[in-house]
Design a protein around this motif. Structure first.
Motif, PDB file in Angstrom:
ATOM      1  N   TYR A 174       0.860  -1.184   0.000  1.00 23.95           N
ATOM      2  CA  TYR A 174       0.000   0.000   0.000  1.00 23.95           C
ATOM      3  C   TYR A 174       0.893   1.231   0.000  1.00 23.95           C
ATOM      4  O   TYR A 174       1.190   1.795   1.041  1.00 23.95           O
ATOM      5  N   PRO A 175       1.381   1.665  -1.141  1.00 26.21           N
ATOM      6  CA  PRO A 175       2.368   2.742  -1.235  1.00 26.21           C
ATOM      7  C   PRO A 175       1.906   4.034  -0.574  1.00 26.21           C
ATOM      8  O   PRO A 175       0.704   4.290  -0.431  1.00 26.21           O
ATOM      9  N   ALA A 176       2.866   4.853  -0.196  1.00 26.91           N
ATOM     10  CA  ALA A 176       2.557   6.104   0.496  1.00 26.91           C
ATOM     11  C   ALA A 176       1.712   7.042  -0.354  1.00 26.91           C
ATOM     12  O   ALA A 176       0.945   7.851   0.179  1.00 26.91           O
ATOM     13  N   ASP A 177       1.830   6.954  -1.688  1.00 27.18           N
ATOM     14  CA  ASP A 177       1.056   7.826  -2.571  1.00 27.18           C
ATOM     15  C   ASP A 177      -0.213   7.147  -3.090  1.00 27.18           C
ATOM     16  O   ASP A 177      -0.776   7.553  -4.112  1.00 27.18           O
ATOM     17  N   ALA A 178      -0.683   6.143  -2.361  1.00 25.28           N
ATOM     18  CA  ALA A 178      -1.839   5.371  -2.838  1.00 25.28           C
ATOM     19  C   ALA A 178      -3.087   6.222  -3.007  1.00 25.28           C
ATOM     20  O   ALA A 178      -3.962   5.891  -3.813  1.00 25.28           O
ATOM     21  N   VAL A 179      -3.185   7.329  -2.250  1.00 23.01           N
ATOM     22  CA  VAL A 179      -4.378   8.160  -2.366  1.00 23.01           C
ATOM     23  C   VAL A 179      -4.501   8.794  -3.749  1.00 23.01           C
ATOM     24  O   VAL A 179      -5.573   9.288  -4.118  1.00 23.01           O
ATOM     25  N   ASP A 180      -3.419   8.792  -4.536  1.00 25.42           N
ATOM     26  CA  ASP A 180      -3.479   9.354  -5.885  1.00 25.42           C
ATOM     27  C   ASP A 180      -3.979   8.341  -6.914  1.00 25.42           C
ATOM     28  O   ASP A 180      -4.230   8.699  -8.067  1.00 25.42           O
ATOM     29  N   ALA A 181      -4.100   7.083  -6.509  1.00 19.42           N
ATOM     30  CA  ALA A 181      -4.562   6.033  -7.415  1.00 19.42           C
ATOM     31  C   ALA A 181      -6.085   5.975  -7.426  1.00 19.42           C
ATOM     32  O   ALA A 181      -6.770   6.630  -6.628  1.00 19.42           O
ATOM     33  N   SER A 182      -6.622   5.147  -8.324  1.00 18.98           N
ATOM     34  CA  SER A 182      -8.069   4.979  -8.386  1.00 18.98           C
ATOM     35  C   SER A 182      -8.580   4.305  -7.121  1.00 18.98           C
ATOM     36  O   SER A 182      -7.831   3.621  -6.411  1.00 18.98           O
ATOM     37  N   ILE A 183      -9.864   4.485  -6.849  1.00 20.73           N
ATOM     38  CA  ILE A 183     -10.470   3.853  -5.679  1.00 20.73           C
ATOM     39  C   ILE A 183     -10.366   2.342  -5.783  1.00 20.73           C
ATOM     40  O   ILE A 183     -10.070   1.652  -4.789  1.00 20.73           O
ATOM     41  N   GLN A 184     -10.571   1.811  -6.959  1.00 18.90           N
ATOM     42  CA  GLN A 184     -10.482   0.364  -7.140  1.00 18.90           C
ATOM     43  C   GLN A 184      -9.079  -0.137  -6.820  1.00 18.90           C
ATOM     44  O   GLN A 184      -8.903  -1.184  -6.184  1.00 18.90           O
ATOM     45  N   GLN A 185      -8.058   0.620  -7.234  1.00 19.51           N
ATOM     46  CA  GLN A 185      -6.679   0.221  -6.946  1.00 19.51           C
ATOM     47  C   GLN A 185      -6.381   0.331  -5.455  1.00 19.51           C
ATOM     48  O   GLN A 185      -5.711  -0.529  -4.876  1.00 19.51           O
ATOM     49  N   GLN A 186      -6.869   1.382  -4.813  1.00 21.41           N
ATOM     50  CA  GLN A 186      -6.673   1.518  -3.375  1.00 21.41           C
ATOM     51  C   GLN A 186      -7.258   0.319  -2.628  1.00 21.41           C
ATOM     52  O   GLN A 186      -6.644  -0.203  -1.690  1.00 21.41           O
ATOM     53  N   ARG A 187      -8.452  -0.083  -3.038  1.00 22.11           N
ATOM     54  CA  ARG A 187      -9.087  -1.213  -2.353  1.00 22.11           C
ATOM     55  C   ARG A 187      -8.342  -2.512  -2.603  1.00 22.11           C
ATOM     56  O   ARG A 187      -8.225  -3.362  -1.709  1.00 22.11           O
ATOM     57  N   ALA A 188      -7.810  -2.684  -3.790  1.00 20.86           N
ATOM     58  CA  ALA A 188      -7.015  -3.885  -4.086  1.00 20.86           C
ATOM     59  C   ALA A 188      -5.758  -3.915  -3.227  1.00 20.86           C
ATOM     60  O   ALA A 188      -5.385  -4.964  -2.687  1.00 20.86           O
ATOM     61  N   TRP A 189      -5.079  -2.765  -3.102  1.00 23.91           N
ATOM     62  CA  TRP A 189      -3.899  -2.697  -2.243  1.00 23.91           C
ATOM     63  C   TRP A 189      -4.270  -3.003  -0.792  1.00 23.91           C
ATOM     64  O   TRP A 189      -3.578  -3.739  -0.100  1.00 23.91           O
ATOM     65  N   TYR A 190      -5.370  -2.419  -0.338  1.00 25.64           N
ATOM     66  CA  TYR A 190      -5.772  -2.596   1.054  1.00 25.64           C
ATOM     67  C   TYR A 190      -6.125  -4.056   1.343  1.00 25.64           C
ATOM     68  O   TYR A 190      -5.748  -4.603   2.388  1.00 25.64           O
ATOM     69  N   ASP A 191      -6.849  -4.692   0.438  1.00 28.05           N
ATOM     70  CA  ASP A 191      -7.191  -6.101   0.619  1.00 28.05           C
ATOM     71  C   ASP A 191      -5.934  -6.961   0.719  1.00 28.05           C
ATOM     72  O   ASP A 191      -5.860  -7.879   1.544  1.00 28.05           O
ATOM     73  N   ALA A 192      -4.946  -6.676  -0.136  1.00 26.05           N
ATOM     74  CA  ALA A 192      -3.695  -7.430  -0.090  1.00 26.05           C
ATOM     75  C   ALA A 192      -2.959  -7.185   1.219  1.00 26.05           C
ATOM     76  O   ALA A 192      -2.391  -8.107   1.825  1.00 26.05           O
ATOM     77  N   LEU A 193      -2.968  -5.940   1.679  1.00 23.66           N
ATOM     78  CA  LEU A 193      -2.333  -5.599   2.949  1.00 23.66           C
ATOM     79  C   LEU A 193      -2.964  -6.355   4.104  1.00 23.66           C
ATOM     80  O   LEU A 193      -2.278  -6.945   4.944  1.00 23.66           O
ATOM     81  N   CYS A 194      -4.304  -6.347   4.152  1.00 26.60           N
ATOM     82  CA  CYS A 194      -5.004  -7.022   5.247  1.00 26.60           C
ATOM     83  C   CYS A 194      -4.721  -8.517   5.245  1.00 26.60           C
ATOM     84  O   CYS A 194      -4.516  -9.124   6.304  1.00 26.60           O
TER      85      CYS A 194
END
Length: 305
Positions: free
Chosen positions: A24-44
């Motif tokens: 979940y990169p530090a600049d994730a807020v600049d990505a699409s919502i779908q990408q943010q959720r994919a990163w977050y799911d992987a993190l969890c």
């Protein structure tokens, strides 16, 4: 600690942050919502943990539309339930993202716990998430059993707002509130928002972004609980903050205002922790200690300690 970017020194929490950055990169807020959720799911999923022995789960839908998950630990020693509201900036998170955390809290507190999958922004802006949570709150209180309302980060915001609205509507039955590194409507420019503006895990710019996505009115006290005028008569609280977190002063100020209003409060500033440290509880000594203290705080509120 550096002048421009304060960071903790505990090896465990630094290793945790490094693993988070990989998902979940530090600049994730600049990505699409779908990408943010994919990163977050992987993190969890990366920080998942085995389920406590004997604990059972049951998924259902409140009002036929709001998903909730009920946790029944092997040993239940109280009629008081815990209502847990997950974090994720109102943008990410689900029943699964906080599943292991909820299971471990239920087991430690020897209490039934119910978590919620509320609607997320930006598809659903304020007050969608709040309304979902309040509907579930009413549903849980309908049978007369006492309730402790808990949440982390955005979930801590929602939990505090729930308690304020319940008081405003003279709804009884909430016997405690647990706020874990909550965002409560601080000014974004002073105190920890300035000192920890570039903190690892969450920056002040991230907080501003999530507020903007939520689109809650700046004068709504349920969305910004620090703006409430009267804190008297609220239930006792366990409030825990991360020292290296722009949200730190939100938690501290809220604790101070509750105490000034005569509310019984236990407040912790976890000295080496960063935002989202709950996930580090199995790899960081400080997070393990903080989680243990949190579980004891919950246990005291539900009456099992």
């Amino acid at each position: 600690m550096t002048k421009d970017r304060p960071i903790p020194t505990e090896p465990g929490i630094l290793a945790f942050h490094k693993r988070c950055q990989d998902f979940y990169p530090a600049d994730a807020v600049d990505a699409s919502i779908q990408q943010q959720r994919a990163w977050y799911d992987a993190l969890c999923a990366e920080f998942d943990a085995p389920s406590p022995e004997g604990l059972t789960r049951q998924d259902e839908a409140v009002g036929g539309r709001i998903p909730v998950r009920r946790y029944q630990p092997a040993e239940i020693a109280t009629q008081t339930r815990i209502f847990y509201i997950h974090g994720g900036g109102f943008v990410v998170g689900s029943l699964d993202s906080h599943d292991a955390i909820c299971a471990e809290i239920a087991r430690a507190a020897k209490a039934e716990l119910v978590s919620i999958d509320y609607r997320l922004a930006p598809e659903h802006v304020w007050p969608a998430a709040f309304d979902d949570c309040f509907e579930v709150l009413r549903w849980l209180l309908a049978d007369g059993r006492p309730l402790v309302v808990a949440g982390d980060s955005a979930g801590g915001n929602l939990a505090a707002g729930m308690v304020l609205k319940a008081k405003a509507e003279a709804i009884n039955g909430i016997v405690g509130q647990v706020l874990i590194y909550p965002g409560l409507g601080g000014d974004l420019v002073s105190g920890s928002y300035e000192e920890m503006a570039e903190a690892p895990g969450l920056t002040s710019a991230d907080v501003a972004y999530y507020r903007d996505v939520l689109k809650a009115s700046a004068d709504n006290v349920f969305a910004h609980p620090l703006k409430a005028a009267d804190f008297s008569g609220l239930p006792p609280a366990y409030i825990t903050a991360a020292h290296f977190d722009p949200l730190r002063d939100d938690a501290a100020l809220y604790a101070q205002r509750l105490i000034a209003a005569g509310v019984n409060v236990t407040y912790r500033d976890e000295p080496q922790m960063i935002h989202a440290w709950l996930r580090a509880r199995h790899m960081s000594e400080g997070a393990r200690d903080g989680f243990g203290r949190l579980c004891r705080g919950v246990s005291e509120l539900v009456g099992t300690l």
